[in-house]
Design a protein around this motif. Structure first.
Motif, PDB file in Angstrom:
ATOM      1  N   GLU A   1      -7.109   2.039   9.202  1.00  0.00           N
ATOM      2  CA  GLU A   1      -8.090   3.113   9.392  1.00  0.00           C
ATOM      3  C   GLU A   1      -7.646   4.412   8.739  1.00  0.00           C
ATOM      4  N   GLN A   2      -6.347   4.715   8.817  1.00  0.00           N
ATOM      5  CA  GLN A   2      -5.834   5.956   8.240  1.00  0.00           C
ATOM      6  C   GLN A   2      -5.460   5.809   6.766  1.00  0.00           C
ATOM      7  N   GLN A   3      -5.629   4.612   6.228  1.00  0.00           N
ATOM      8  CA  GLN A   3      -5.366   4.332   4.808  1.00  0.00           C
ATOM      9  C   GLN A   3      -3.955   4.773   4.404  1.00  0.00           C
ATOM     10  N   ILE A   4      -2.996   4.408   5.232  1.00  0.00           N
ATOM     11  CA  ILE A   4      -1.595   4.755   4.977  1.00  0.00           C
ATOM     12  C   ILE A   4      -0.967   3.692   4.078  1.00  0.00           C
ATOM     13  N   ASP A   5      -0.295   4.144   3.037  1.00  0.00           N
ATOM     14  CA  ASP A   5       0.255   3.236   2.034  1.00  0.00           C
ATOM     15  C   ASP A   5       1.784   3.176   2.058  1.00  0.00           C
ATOM     16  N   VAL A   6       2.407   4.138   2.765  1.00  0.00           N
ATOM     17  CA  VAL A   6       3.872   4.224   2.800  1.00  0.00           C
ATOM     18  C   VAL A   6       4.328   4.310   4.249  1.00  0.00           C
ATOM     19  N   VAL A   7       5.372   3.549   4.585  1.00  0.00           N
ATOM     20  CA  VAL A   7       5.853   3.493   5.963  1.00  0.00           C
ATOM     21  C   VAL A   7       7.373   3.648   5.994  1.00  0.00           C
ATOM     22  N   ILE A   8       7.846   4.420   6.976  1.00  0.00           N
ATOM     23  CA  ILE A   8       9.277   4.533   7.250  1.00  0.00           C
ATOM     24  C   ILE A   8       9.596   3.556   8.378  1.00  0.00           C
TER      25      ILE A   8
ATOM     26  N   LEU B   1       2.808  -5.067   7.972  1.00  0.00           N
ATOM     27  CA  LEU B   1       2.506  -3.947   7.076  1.00  0.00           C
ATOM     28  C   LEU B   1       1.956  -4.441   5.741  1.00  0.00           C
ATOM     29  N   VAL B   2       2.580  -5.480   5.215  1.00  0.00           N
ATOM     30  CA  VAL B   2       2.116  -6.058   3.946  1.00  0.00           C
ATOM     31  C   VAL B   2       0.704  -6.608   4.110  1.00  0.00           C
ATOM     32  N   GLU B   3       0.436  -7.221   5.254  1.00  0.00           N
ATOM     33  CA  GLU B   3      -0.875  -7.819   5.512  1.00  0.00           C
ATOM     34  C   GLU B   3      -2.004  -6.795   5.451  1.00  0.00           C
ATOM     35  N   VAL B   4      -1.695  -5.536   5.880  1.00  0.00           N
ATOM     36  CA  VAL B   4      -2.749  -4.518   5.883  1.00  0.00           C
ATOM     37  C   VAL B   4      -2.681  -3.604   4.663  1.00  0.00           C
ATOM     38  N   GLY B   5      -1.903  -4.003   3.661  1.00  0.00           N
ATOM     39  CA  GLY B   5      -1.981  -3.309   2.378  1.00  0.00           C
ATOM     40  C   GLY B   5      -0.966  -2.229   2.099  1.00  0.00           C
ATOM     41  N   VAL B   6       0.082  -2.098   2.915  1.00  0.00           N
ATOM     42  CA  VAL B   6       1.128  -1.107   2.643  1.00  0.00           C
ATOM     43  C   VAL B   6       1.881  -1.510   1.372  1.00  0.00           C
ATOM     44  N   HIS B   7       2.154  -0.526   0.507  1.00  0.00           N
ATOM     45  CA  HIS B   7       2.827  -0.816  -0.766  1.00  0.00           C
ATOM     46  C   HIS B   7       4.215  -0.194  -0.886  1.00  0.00           C
TER      47      HIS B   7
ATOM     48  N   PRO C   1       6.258  -9.117  -1.171  1.00  0.00           N
ATOM     49  CA  PRO C   1       5.675  -9.500  -2.467  1.00  0.00           C
ATOM     50  C   PRO C   1       6.099  -8.529  -3.569  1.00  0.00           C
ATOM     51  N   ASP C   2       5.885  -8.933  -4.814  1.00  0.00           N
ATOM     52  CA  ASP C   2       6.289  -8.115  -5.958  1.00  0.00           C
ATOM     53  C   ASP C   2       5.572  -6.768  -6.014  1.00  0.00           C
ATOM     54  N   ASN C   3       4.385  -6.678  -5.415  1.00  0.00           N
ATOM     55  CA  ASN C   3       3.630  -5.428  -5.482  1.00  0.00           C
ATOM     56  C   ASN C   3       3.992  -4.436  -4.374  1.00  0.00           C
ATOM     57  N   VAL C   4       5.012  -4.755  -3.592  1.00  0.00           N
ATOM     58  CA  VAL C   4       5.473  -3.861  -2.524  1.00  0.00           C
ATOM     59  C   VAL C   4       6.880  -3.370  -2.864  1.00  0.00           C
TER      60      VAL C   4
END
Length: 215
Positions: free
Chosen positions: A143-150, A165-171, A184-187
């Motif tokens: 919902e918050q469209q967060i792409d980076v996580v600590i 995190l990967v499942e919901v699109g974090v990169h 995955p390679d895109n993370v």
């Protein structure tokens, strides 16, 4: 903008350059040489010139670099011309310390959400940051469209949280756990291991002592 792949070591130095350039601008200094930058950031001038060369002609021979132009350029490269929201997973001692750190004062980053499984922390505000229960992680990240996580969770939980995190699109994940995460390679994962850093520091101290004894 760069048209070729930038070495990881160069990318890690860009925020250091940017911080010093901002300090120069605040001191009303309008231009700087690679030698002056070298003395300030403790990176040799040849490396600085090579780092900058990846982005084209940023300076002029005999003149140096225009401070304001460099700041504007590197802010674009580092996406510092817009605010980036990140999430923190794990509100323990380390997580709490990071929440108290004012990222937004020196960068374009802010922690906008935190997550922890402890019932006492659920739906509270800590250091001005909302703390959500762990079972809302995927919902809120989306919902918050967060792409980076600590990530500051125990080792036993690190991979399972990463999978969510990967499942919901974090990169991007800044990983403070001692586990080497499978992604995955895109993370992108940046590992922060205090033990390794301290051991490396002690090694260099001991090496310097031994070298001094040999002279």
């Amino acid at each position: 903008m760069p048209t070729r792949k930038i070495p990881r070591a160069t990318a890690k130095r860009l925020p250091v350059y940017c911080r010093y350039l901002n300090a120069l601008l605040n001191a009303n200094k309008r231009r700087v040489s690679s030698t002056e930058l070298s003395e300030a950031v403790q990176v040799d001038s040849a490396t600085i010139r090579r780092d900058f060369s990846y982005f084209g002609e940023l300076g002029k021979r005999g003149y140096g670099y225009d401070v304001e132009s460099l700041i504007k350029f590197f802010k674009g490269i580092l996406n510092q011309d817009k605010l980036t929201s990140v999430a923190l997973v794990g509100v323990g001692s380390l997580g709490s310390a990071l929440m108290n750190y004012n990222f937004h004062q020196s960068t374009n980053l802010r922690i906008s959400a935190a997550f922890d499984p402890k019932p006492a922390l659920a739906n509270t505000i800590k250091s001005g940051i909302p703390v959500y229960p762990a079972n809302e992680l995927k919902k809120q990240i989306k919902e918050q469209q967060i792409d980076v996580v600590i990530l500051t969770v125990p080792a036993s939980q690190a991979q399972s949280v990463t999978d969510d995190l990967v499942e919901v699109g974090v990169h991007g994940i800044l990983n403070f756990s001692p586990v080497r995460l499978s992604v995955p390679d895109n993370v992108q994962v940046q590992n922060i291991d205090f033990t390794n850093e301290l051991q490396t520091l002690i090694y260099f101290i001991e090496s310097n002592h031994l070298n001094g004894q040999d002279e």
